[in-house]
Design a protein around this motif. Structure first.
Motif, PDB file in Angstrom:
ATOM      1  N   MET A  58       0.832  -1.204   0.000  1.00 34.94           N
ATOM      2  CA  MET A  58       0.000   0.000   0.000  1.00 34.94           C
ATOM      3  C   MET A  58       0.868   1.255   0.000  1.00 34.94           C
ATOM      4  N   ALA A 111       2.257   4.675   1.022  1.00 30.48           N
ATOM      5  CA  ALA A 111       2.412   5.168   2.400  1.00 30.48           C
ATOM      6  C   ALA A 111       3.115   6.520   2.396  1.00 30.48           C
ATOM      7  N   ASP A 112       2.882   7.267   3.438  1.00 27.46           N
ATOM      8  CA  ASP A 112       3.617   8.502   3.685  1.00 27.46           C
ATOM      9  C   ASP A 112       5.037   8.087   4.083  1.00 27.46           C
ATOM     10  N   CYS A 113       6.030   8.637   3.409  1.00 23.64           N
ATOM     11  CA  CYS A 113       7.420   8.213   3.643  1.00 23.64           C
ATOM     12  C   CYS A 113       7.905   8.477   5.058  1.00 23.64           C
ATOM     13  N   SER A 145       5.995   7.953   7.720  1.00 22.78           N
ATOM     14  CA  SER A 145       5.081   7.270   8.641  1.00 22.78           C
ATOM     15  C   SER A 145       5.657   6.038   9.325  1.00 22.78           C
ATOM     16  N   ALA A 146       6.713   5.462   8.786  1.00 20.67           N
ATOM     17  CA  ALA A 146       7.280   4.243   9.367  1.00 20.67           C
ATOM     18  C   ALA A 146       8.717   4.084   8.880  1.00 20.67           C
ATOM     19  N   LEU A 190       9.733   0.816   5.213  1.00 21.32           N
ATOM     20  CA  LEU A 190       8.991   1.040   3.974  1.00 21.32           C
ATOM     21  C   LEU A 190       9.880   0.750   2.767  1.00 21.32           C
ATOM     22  N   GLU A 239      11.044   2.017  -0.763  1.00 24.06           N
ATOM     23  CA  GLU A 239      11.120   3.317  -1.414  1.00 24.06           C
ATOM     24  C   GLU A 239      11.379   3.131  -2.908  1.00 24.06           C
ATOM     25  N   CYS A 263       6.790   5.873  -1.332  1.00 26.30           N
ATOM     26  CA  CYS A 263       6.974   4.794  -0.357  1.00 26.30           C
ATOM     27  C   CYS A 263       5.774   3.861  -0.317  1.00 26.30           C
ATOM     28  N   PHE A 264       6.059   2.596   0.014  1.00 24.78           N
ATOM     29  CA  PHE A 264       5.026   1.570   0.111  1.00 24.78           C
ATOM     30  C   PHE A 264       5.213   0.780   1.394  1.00 24.78           C
ATOM     31  N   ARG A 265       4.103   0.534   2.077  1.00 18.73           N
ATOM     32  CA  ARG A 265       4.083  -0.319   3.266  1.00 18.73           C
ATOM     33  C   ARG A 265       3.753  -1.731   2.782  1.00 18.73           C
ATOM     34  N   SER A 318       2.945  -5.766   3.879  1.00 19.81           N
ATOM     35  CA  SER A 318       2.471  -6.625   4.970  1.00 19.81           C
ATOM     36  C   SER A 318       2.146  -8.009   4.415  1.00 19.81           C
TER      37      SER A 318
END
Length: 171
Positions: free
Chosen positions: A79, A81-83, A85-86, A89, A91, A101-103, A105
């Motif tokens: 998903m 993602a805000d770079c 946020s975690a 991620l 990139e 960026c992508f999270r 899972s």
């Protein structure tokens, strides 16, 4: 003897009640016309539609308008993602969109998308592969875990622009 009479009376009362119930049901059914039955059938035949998952990316049109990223389909395990946020991620660096960026899972994931002019991907704790295209030529790149991987233009001898088409991940 008294118990026997009580049992016979109870059985008789139960039979009488059952017979009356059948009569009431039959009388009620006779009151309905065939038009009522067809109306009921038509409503029952319509019923609710089926929910079919097409795996389309949620809010893809809004993301395209705001960020210029075409997100198509996926399984929900990769998903955007805000770079900030975690820390774990993935990139994707693009000359057209800078850092995206992508999270990630789940045990596996996939996402089809279109990001032009991608030149590097920084992996996370997942094994990943990216599929890219330039003109009619397609190439796949294995992304290093937790490290930078040159892809597209930076991995091409001719320095051509490549569009990122798919990301696949596994734990």
């Amino acid at each position: 003897m008294k118990i026997r009479k009580t049992m016979l009376r109870s059985a008789g009362a139960a039979l009488a009640a059952g017979a009356m119930a059948w009569i009431a049901i039959a009388a009620g059914a006779a009151d309905h016309s065939p038009a009522d039955a067809s109306t009921m059938k038509a409503i029952a035949d319509e019923g609710p539609g089926y929910a079919i998952e097409d795996f389309g990316y949620p809010n893809a049109d809004k993301i395209l308008a705001e960020r210029g990223i075409t997100l198509k389909r996926g399984d929900g395990h990769i998903m955007l993602a805000d770079c900030s946020s975690a820390s774990d991620l993935m990139e994707v660096w693009s000359r057209a969109n800078e850092k995206i960026c992508f999270r990630v899972s789940g045990s596996t994931g996939y996402l089809t998308l279109e990001i032009p002019a991608v030149f590097a991907v920084k992996g996370n704790s997942y094994s990943a592969q990216v599929d890219m295209v330039t003109g009619t030529e397609q190439k796949s790149f294995d992304v290093n875990k937790n490290a930078w991987t040159p892809v597209g233009e930076s991995a091409d001898e001719q320095g051509r622009d490549f569009m990122l088409l798919e990301i696949r991940t596994s734990k």
